[in-house]
Design an enzyme around this catalytic site. Structure first.
Site, mmCIF file in Angstrom:
data_model
loop_
_atom_site.group_PDB
_atom_site.id
_atom_site.type_symbol
_atom_site.label_atom_id
_atom_site.label_comp_id
_atom_site.label_asym_id
_atom_site.label_seq_id
_atom_site.Cartn_x
_atom_site.Cartn_y
_atom_site.Cartn_z
ATOM 1 N N SER A 140 68.905 20.796 44.036
ATOM 2 C CA SER A 140 70.167 20.939 44.777
ATOM 3 C C SER A 140 70.934 19.630 44.662
ATOM 4 O O SER A 140 70.372 18.616 44.250
ATOM 5 C CB SER A 140 69.862 21.219 46.260
ATOM 6 N N TYR A 154 65.082 19.829 54.300
ATOM 7 C CA TYR A 154 65.534 20.464 53.059
ATOM 8 C C TYR A 154 65.907 19.399 52.006
ATOM 9 O O TYR A 154 65.477 19.465 50.846
ATOM 10 C CB TYR A 154 66.735 21.364 53.356
HETATM 11 P P1 NAP Z 1 68.300 33.098 48.830
HETATM 12 O O1 NAP Z 1 69.443 33.943 48.442
HETATM 13 O O2 NAP Z 1 67.930 32.989 50.272
HETATM 14 O O3 NAP Z 1 67.012 33.592 47.998
HETATM 15 C C1 NAP Z 1 65.777 32.934 48.158
HETATM 16 C C2 NAP Z 1 64.743 33.592 47.282
HETATM 17 O O4 NAP Z 1 63.489 32.923 47.439
HETATM 18 C C3 NAP Z 1 64.506 35.040 47.642
HETATM 19 O O5 NAP Z 1 64.275 35.772 46.459
HETATM 20 C C4 NAP Z 1 63.231 34.996 48.482
HETATM 21 O O6 NAP Z 1 62.574 36.245 48.361
HETATM 22 C C5 NAP Z 1 62.481 33.871 47.786
HETATM 23 N N1 NAP Z 1 61.471 33.185 48.596
HETATM 24 C C6 NAP Z 1 61.630 32.535 49.765
HETATM 25 N N2 NAP Z 1 60.455 32.021 50.178
HETATM 26 C C7 NAP Z 1 59.530 32.364 49.241
HETATM 27 C C8 NAP Z 1 58.138 32.133 49.103
HETATM 28 N N3 NAP Z 1 57.430 31.450 50.005
HETATM 29 N N4 NAP Z 1 57.511 32.622 48.006
HETATM 30 C C9 NAP Z 1 58.200 33.327 47.072
HETATM 31 N N5 NAP Z 1 59.514 33.568 47.141
HETATM 32 C C10 NAP Z 1 60.171 33.087 48.221
HETATM 33 O O7 NAP Z 1 68.482 31.599 48.334
HETATM 34 P P2 NAP Z 1 69.398 30.992 47.176
HETATM 35 O O8 NAP Z 1 70.618 30.504 47.801
HETATM 36 O O9 NAP Z 1 69.463 31.878 46.023
HETATM 37 O O10 NAP Z 1 68.515 29.702 46.803
HETATM 38 C C11 NAP Z 1 67.613 29.732 45.708
HETATM 39 C C12 NAP Z 1 67.268 28.295 45.335
HETATM 40 O O11 NAP Z 1 68.466 27.598 45.054
HETATM 41 C C13 NAP Z 1 66.568 27.525 46.434
HETATM 42 O O12 NAP Z 1 65.584 26.675 45.861
HETATM 43 C C14 NAP Z 1 67.684 26.702 47.044
HETATM 44 O O13 NAP Z 1 67.215 25.512 47.621
HETATM 45 C C15 NAP Z 1 68.519 26.427 45.819
HETATM 46 N N6 NAP Z 1 69.920 26.104 46.106
HETATM 47 C C16 NAP Z 1 70.772 27.051 46.575
HETATM 48 C C17 NAP Z 1 72.113 26.714 46.796
HETATM 49 C C18 NAP Z 1 73.136 27.713 47.239
HETATM 50 O O14 NAP Z 1 74.300 27.331 47.366
HETATM 51 N N7 NAP Z 1 72.814 28.950 47.448
HETATM 52 C C19 NAP Z 1 72.540 25.399 46.570
HETATM 53 C C20 NAP Z 1 71.629 24.459 46.110
HETATM 54 C C21 NAP Z 1 70.329 24.828 45.864
HETATM 55 P P3 NAP Z 1 61.566 36.881 49.437
HETATM 56 O O15 NAP Z 1 62.175 36.698 50.781
HETATM 57 O O16 NAP Z 1 61.432 38.293 48.997
HETATM 58 O O17 NAP Z 1 60.275 36.119 49.247
#
Ligand code: NAP
Length: 259
Positions: A140, A154
């Protein structure tokens, strides 16, 4: 332009929604076999169905060693190889210092940082045996570059992933395994939508490109890191944020018409 990755195999963790789903869809479009991983099998199955017959779902919790080992074995059983790991699963619950409990802290670190370690560890025997591999970690901007109230745990986990990546890249170079990181800014995902409209609007106003990113902005960079052509790049993070980290003062924001 790039060498085809058709027929290669990728494991994408956290692929039931958000950025992971975008990565899974994009790699599927590029012709890879995709193991779509999340804790909820039914949700992962929906994404695998969107990709088509070359994808399949697997339920694994990345905080658990046995689950990540089973995930790697499933990819080998179904597809015969693990060419790429996208260690993407992550959570971002907010809690300010003073309110944050030890359990809050541990859950974020276990999922985001230890989950990266366990996922990488699980695929290493296969990648080392093949003497090649690509690992792409979803970090991130928050933590490595910026901060946001409520996200000390985080930010530490995301900065920790970058530290993990640099030494892993050195250790794994002899096996021709590269380890790189995508560093998203604010990307419009289901998770981000949960932060509310006010958060999304105020964030977009601070981005020089005046919009949040799409999951495919991240997926395209992950695909590049997985490509043959990126084979000499390792231990690097790529910021994909529409310029969000660039304005150096409120005056710069004024100039952008954000204030
Ligand atoms: P999201 O929409 O909440 O999706 C999170 C995903 O992770 C879901 O598929 C969830 O599926 C899975 N997950 C959560 N805990 C888990 C576990 N213990 N084991 C296996 N799977 C798990 O989040 P996102 O925004 O796409 O974020 C994805 C990644 O991008 C993260 O690492 C986040 O830190 C990073 N990120 C996101 C943003 C943003 O703007 N969205 C910005 C910077 C970085 P289940 O609930 O089915 O397990």
């Amino acid at each position: 332009m790039f060498t085809s990755l058709e027929g290669k195999t990728v494991i994408v963790t956290g692929a039931s929604k958000g950025i992971g789903r975008g990565i899974a869809l994009r790699f599927g479009q590029a012709g890879l076999n995709v193991l779509v991983v999340s804790r909820r099998l039914e949700e992962a199955e929906k994404v695998a169905a969107e990709i088509g017959p070359r994808a399949s779902a697997f339920a694994a919790d990345v905080t658990k060693t046995a689950d990540t080992l089973a995930m790697a074995q499933a990819a080998l059983d179904r597809y015969g190889a693990i060419d790429v790991l996208c260690a993407n699963a992550g959570i971002f619950p907010a809690a300010k210092l003073g309110d944050m409990t030890e359990d809050d802290f541990d859950l974020v670190m276990d999922t985001n940082l230890k989950g990266t370690f366990l996922s990488v560890s699980a695929v290493l025997p296969a990648m080392k045996a093949a003497k090649k591999g690509r690992i792409v970690i979803t970090s991130s901007i928050t933590g490595p570059i910026t901060g946001f109230p409520g996200w000390t745990h985080y930010g530490a986990s995301k900065a920790g992933q970058m530290g993990f990546m640099r030494t892993a890249a050195i250790e794994l170079a002899p096996w021709n395994i590269t380890v790189n990181a995508v560093m998203p800014g604010n990307i419009l995902t289901e998770g981000m939508e949960g932060m509310g409209e006010a958060y999304i609007a105020s964030t977009a106003a601070c981005v020089p490109m005046k919009k949040l990113g799409s999951v495919f902005d991240i997926a395209n960079t992950a695909l590049f890191f997985a490509s043959e052509e990126a084979g000499y790049i390792t231990g690097q993070g790529m910021v994909i944020d529409g310029g969000q980290v660039l304005p150096e003062s409120p005056m710069a924001l004024d100039e952008m018409g954000a204030a």
